[in-house]
Write a protein that holds these residues in place. Sequence first.
Motif, PDB file in Angstrom:
ATOM      1  N   PHE A  18       0.847  -1.199   0.000  1.00 19.85           N
ATOM      2  CA  PHE A  18       0.000   0.000   0.000  1.00 19.85           C
ATOM      3  C   PHE A  18       0.880   1.245   0.000  1.00 19.85           C
ATOM      4  N   PHE A  19       0.443   2.267  -0.709  1.00 18.23           N
ATOM      5  CA  PHE A  19       0.974   3.620  -0.496  1.00 18.23           C
ATOM      6  C   PHE A  19      -0.187   4.389   0.114  1.00 18.23           C
ATOM      7  N   GLY A  20      -0.169   4.561   1.425  1.00 20.74           N
ATOM      8  CA  GLY A  20      -1.329   5.160   2.093  1.00 20.74           C
ATOM      9  C   GLY A  20      -2.558   4.311   1.789  1.00 20.74           C
ATOM     10  N   PRO A  21      -3.625   4.938   1.296  1.00 21.65           N
ATOM     11  CA  PRO A  21      -4.832   4.167   1.006  1.00 21.65           C
ATOM     12  C   PRO A  21      -4.760   3.404  -0.327  1.00 21.65           C
ATOM     13  N   LEU A  22      -3.715   3.672  -1.098  1.00 24.64           N
ATOM     14  CA  LEU A  22      -3.627   3.085  -2.445  1.00 24.64           C
ATOM     15  C   LEU A  22      -3.059   1.666  -2.383  1.00 24.64           C
ATOM     16  N   HIS A  23      -3.835   0.700  -2.834  1.00 20.68           N
ATOM     17  CA  HIS A  23      -3.418  -0.706  -2.797  1.00 20.68           C
ATOM     18  C   HIS A  23      -2.713  -1.015  -4.121  1.00 20.68           C
ATOM     19  N   VAL A  24      -1.377  -0.922  -4.144  1.00 25.67           N
ATOM     20  CA  VAL A  24      -0.670  -0.976  -5.438  1.00 25.67           C
ATOM     21  C   VAL A  24      -0.204  -2.364  -5.837  1.00 25.67           C
ATOM     22  N   LEU A  25      -0.031  -3.280  -4.881  1.00 24.18           N
ATOM     23  CA  LEU A  25       0.238  -4.683  -5.237  1.00 24.18           C
ATOM     24  C   LEU A  25      -0.778  -5.529  -4.483  1.00 24.18           C
ATOM     25  N   GLY A  42       2.283  -3.816 -18.734  1.00 24.94           N
ATOM     26  CA  GLY A  42       1.049  -3.335 -18.120  1.00 24.94           C
ATOM     27  C   GLY A  42       0.929  -1.844 -18.273  1.00 24.94           C
ATOM     28  N   PRO A  43      -0.305  -1.320 -18.112  1.00 24.15           N
ATOM     29  CA  PRO A  43      -0.495   0.117 -18.268  1.00 24.15           C
ATOM     30  C   PRO A  43       0.220   0.912 -17.190  1.00 24.15           C
ATOM     31  N   SER A  44       0.381   2.202 -17.437  1.00 27.10           N
ATOM     32  CA  SER A  44       1.002   3.101 -16.466  1.00 27.10           C
ATOM     33  C   SER A  44       0.236   3.039 -15.141  1.00 27.10           C
ATOM     34  N   GLY A  45       0.977   2.944 -14.048  1.00 24.28           N
ATOM     35  CA  GLY A  45       0.350   2.942 -12.729  1.00 24.28           C
ATOM     36  C   GLY A  45      -0.149   1.576 -12.279  1.00 24.28           C
ATOM     37  N   SER A  46       0.147   0.520 -13.041  1.00 27.74           N
ATOM     38  CA  SER A  46      -0.377  -0.809 -12.678  1.00 27.74           C
ATOM     39  C   SER A  46       0.444  -1.497 -11.596  1.00 27.74           C
ATOM     40  N   GLY A  47       1.617  -0.938 -11.250  1.00 27.41           N
ATOM     41  CA  GLY A  47       2.403  -1.500 -10.144  1.00 27.41           C
ATOM     42  C   GLY A  47       3.675  -2.205 -10.580  1.00 27.41           C
ATOM     43  N   LYS A  48       4.064  -2.054 -11.847  1.00 28.23           N
ATOM     44  CA  LYS A  48       5.239  -2.772 -12.375  1.00 28.23           C
ATOM     45  C   LYS A  48       6.522  -2.346 -11.658  1.00 28.23           C
ATOM     46  N   SER A  49       6.756  -1.029 -11.589  1.00 29.62           N
ATOM     47  CA  SER A  49       7.975  -0.534 -10.921  1.00 29.62           C
ATOM     48  C   SER A  49       7.967  -0.912  -9.461  1.00 29.62           C
ATOM     49  N   THR A  50       6.812  -0.791  -8.831  1.00 34.65           N
ATOM     50  CA  THR A  50       6.734  -1.106  -7.404  1.00 34.65           C
ATOM     51  C   THR A  50       7.089  -2.575  -7.180  1.00 34.65           C
ATOM     52  N   LEU A  58      13.779  -2.082  -1.967  1.00 35.40           N
ATOM     53  CA  LEU A  58      13.819  -0.621  -2.077  1.00 35.40           C
ATOM     54  C   LEU A  58      12.491  -0.076  -1.584  1.00 35.40           C
ATOM     55  N   GLU A  59      11.451  -0.911  -1.706  1.00 44.84           N
ATOM     56  CA  GLU A  59      10.138  -0.595  -1.121  1.00 44.84           C
ATOM     57  C   GLU A  59       9.795  -1.710  -0.150  1.00 44.84           C
ATOM     58  N   PRO A  60       9.438  -1.387   1.076  1.00 43.31           N
ATOM     59  CA  PRO A  60       8.981  -2.439   1.990  1.00 43.31           C
ATOM     60  C   PRO A  60       7.612  -2.966   1.560  1.00 43.31           C
ATOM     61  N   ASP A 169      14.257  -1.805 -14.564  1.00 40.05           N
ATOM     62  CA  ASP A 169      13.031  -1.014 -14.484  1.00 40.05           C
ATOM     63  C   ASP A 169      13.051   0.051 -15.582  1.00 40.05           C
ATOM     64  N   GLU A 170      12.395  -0.243 -16.658  1.00 34.12           N
ATOM     65  CA  GLU A 170      12.336   0.639 -17.833  1.00 34.12           C
ATOM     66  C   GLU A 170      13.720   1.167 -18.225  1.00 34.12           C
ATOM     67  N   PRO A 171      14.649   0.256 -18.523  1.00 33.51           N
ATOM     68  CA  PRO A 171      16.038   0.667 -18.748  1.00 33.51           C
ATOM     69  C   PRO A 171      16.262   1.509 -19.991  1.00 33.51           C
ATOM     70  N   THR A 201       9.402  -3.185 -19.062  1.00 36.08           N
ATOM     71  CA  THR A 201       9.739  -2.433 -20.276  1.00 36.08           C
ATOM     72  C   THR A 201       8.504  -2.209 -21.132  1.00 36.08           C
ATOM     73  N   HIS A 202       8.602  -1.198 -21.988  1.00 32.17           N
ATOM     74  CA  HIS A 202       7.558  -0.998 -22.988  1.00 32.17           C
ATOM     75  C   HIS A 202       8.039  -1.467 -24.362  1.00 32.17           C
ATOM     76  N   GLU A 203       9.217  -2.095 -24.380  1.00 32.60           N
ATOM     77  CA  GLU A 203       9.782  -2.565 -25.651  1.00 32.60           C
ATOM     78  C   GLU A 203       9.185  -3.921 -26.012  1.00 32.60           C
TER      79      GLU A 203
HETATM   80  N1  LIG Z   1       6.441   6.447  -3.525  1.00 25.52           N
HETATM   81  C1  LIG Z   1       5.131   6.462  -3.835  1.00 25.52           C
HETATM   82  N2  LIG Z   1       4.226   7.083  -3.050  1.00 25.52           N
HETATM   83  C2  LIG Z   1       2.910   7.080  -3.339  1.00 25.52           C
HETATM   84  N3  LIG Z   1       2.380   6.463  -4.435  1.00 25.52           N
HETATM   85  C3  LIG Z   1       3.233   5.835  -5.249  1.00 25.52           C
HETATM   86  C4  LIG Z   1       4.641   5.798  -5.005  1.00 25.52           C
HETATM   87  N4  LIG Z   1       5.233   5.086  -6.005  1.00 25.52           N
HETATM   88  C5  LIG Z   1       4.239   4.704  -6.828  1.00 25.52           C
HETATM   89  N5  LIG Z   1       3.046   5.147  -6.395  1.00 25.52           N
HETATM   90  C6  LIG Z   1       1.734   4.885  -7.004  1.00 25.52           C
HETATM   91  O1  LIG Z   1       1.575   3.478  -7.062  1.00 25.52           O
HETATM   92  C7  LIG Z   1       0.920   3.097  -8.267  1.00 25.52           C
HETATM   93  C8  LIG Z   1       1.816   2.112  -9.023  1.00 25.52           C
HETATM   94  O2  LIG Z   1       2.970   2.815  -9.482  1.00 25.52           O
HETATM   95  P1  LIG Z   1       4.137   2.109 -10.312  1.00 25.52           P
HETATM   96  O3  LIG Z   1       5.196   3.146 -10.547  1.00 25.52           O
HETATM   97  O4  LIG Z   1       4.532   0.858  -9.635  1.00 25.52           O
HETATM   98  O5  LIG Z   1       3.389   1.766 -11.672  1.00 25.52           O
HETATM   99  P2  LIG Z   1       3.990   1.369 -13.070  1.00 25.52           P
HETATM  100  O6  LIG Z   1       3.099   0.284 -13.585  1.00 25.52           O
HETATM  101  O7  LIG Z   1       5.432   1.076 -12.971  1.00 25.52           O
HETATM  102  O8  LIG Z   1       3.746   2.684 -13.931  1.00 25.52           O
HETATM  103  P3  LIG Z   1       4.633   3.380 -15.110  1.00 25.52           P
HETATM  104  O9  LIG Z   1       4.539   2.462 -16.291  1.00 25.52           O
HETATM  105  O10 LIG Z   1       3.936   4.677 -15.332  1.00 25.52           O
HETATM  106  O11 LIG Z   1       6.018   3.527 -14.566  1.00 25.52           O
HETATM  107  C9  LIG Z   1       0.649   4.389  -9.031  1.00 25.52           C
HETATM  108  O12 LIG Z   1      -0.668   4.774  -8.751  1.00 25.52           O
HETATM  109  C10 LIG Z   1       1.643   5.361  -8.443  1.00 25.52           C
HETATM  110  O13 LIG Z   1       1.155   6.681  -8.529  1.00 25.52           O
END
Ligand SMILES: Nc1ncnc2c1ncn2[C@@H]1O[C@H](COP(=O)(O)OP(=O)(O)OP(=O)(O)O)[C@@H](O)[C@H]1O
Length: 250
Positions: A18-25, A42-50, A58-60, A169-171, A201-203
């Motif tokens: 979670f990032f606050g109330p946001l359930h990212v994984l 996956g689309p932007s914001g789907s949680g790939k980087s996280t 790097l993220e707990p 991560d998106e190298p 990656t988006h490649e």
């Molecule tokens: N440090 C953070 N604090 C708060 N919210 C975060 C943080 N990092 C990411 N988020 C949110 O978590 C969600 C997932 O983000 P993440 O970067 O993992 O997605 P992504 O799939 O890699 O997107 P992109 O393709 O745009 O990089 C998004 O809604 C993002 O705004």
Amino acid sequence: MTAASAPPMIRVAGVDKFFGPLHVLKNVQLEVPKGQVVVVLGPSGSGKSTLCRTINRLEPIDSGVIEVDGQPLPAEGKELARLRADVGMVFQSFNLFAHKTIVENVMLAPTKVRKTPAAEARKTAMELLERVGIANQADKFPAQLSGGQQQRAAIARALAMKPKVMLFDEPTSALDPEMVQEVLDVMTGLAKDGMTMLVVTHEMGFARKAADRVIFMSDGEVVEDSTPEEFFSAPKSNRAKDFLGKILTH
Ligand SMILES: Nc1ncnc2c1ncn2[C@@H]1O[C@H](COP(=O)(O)OP(=O)(O)OP(=O)(O)O)[C@@H](O)[C@H]1O
């Protein structure tokens, strides 16, 4: 231990973040066997980087288990630093030290963290720079290199710690288009050499050619986990179909 009973190189089990109330994984499950290349789409914001960032802490995480080569990653402390060295990471931004030469950048972690003698670290660094095709740039500073060369140096720097797995991560996202392929070629070479890799990656060309598996994420969930052939020719979910539809019309 026999190959059949060997643990996966990367194991992500029941992970929530979670990032606050946001359930990212959301209850993410993923096992990557040794030598496999997994591309995360996956689309932007789907949680790939996280997801990528949680694998070396790097993220707990809020719940679940992450293991690398059968070892759970502790949340903090010396043991974390030791185990984290098993996980090489390459980011969109190369993060090279501007006031050190390329070879010094590659030598830094082995000499500081592993206490490798400088002469040995330099020799290994030069071999790695050779491998990524920029040995002739070894004594230059990062700003004197192109983006593609800097990213190849960042890959050499990650390899210098002899990691068991490499996370990307998106190298290539920050690179000019003409430099993308040289970085993808280095990554393809690593994959052929048997490195275990997780690549955000988006490649799509790289995903088609170099991936053993494609993971498709949407809204924090792993929605599909299939071969590239299956994913690109017959995605199962509507979310993946939408995603591919948008990519193909751009
Ligand atoms: N440090 C953070 N604090 C708060 N919210 C975060 C943080 N990092 C990411 N988020 C949110 O978590 C969600 C997932 O983000 P993440 O970067 O993992 O997605 P992504 O799939 O890699 O997107 P992109 O393709 O745009 O990089 C998004 O809604 C993002 O705004």
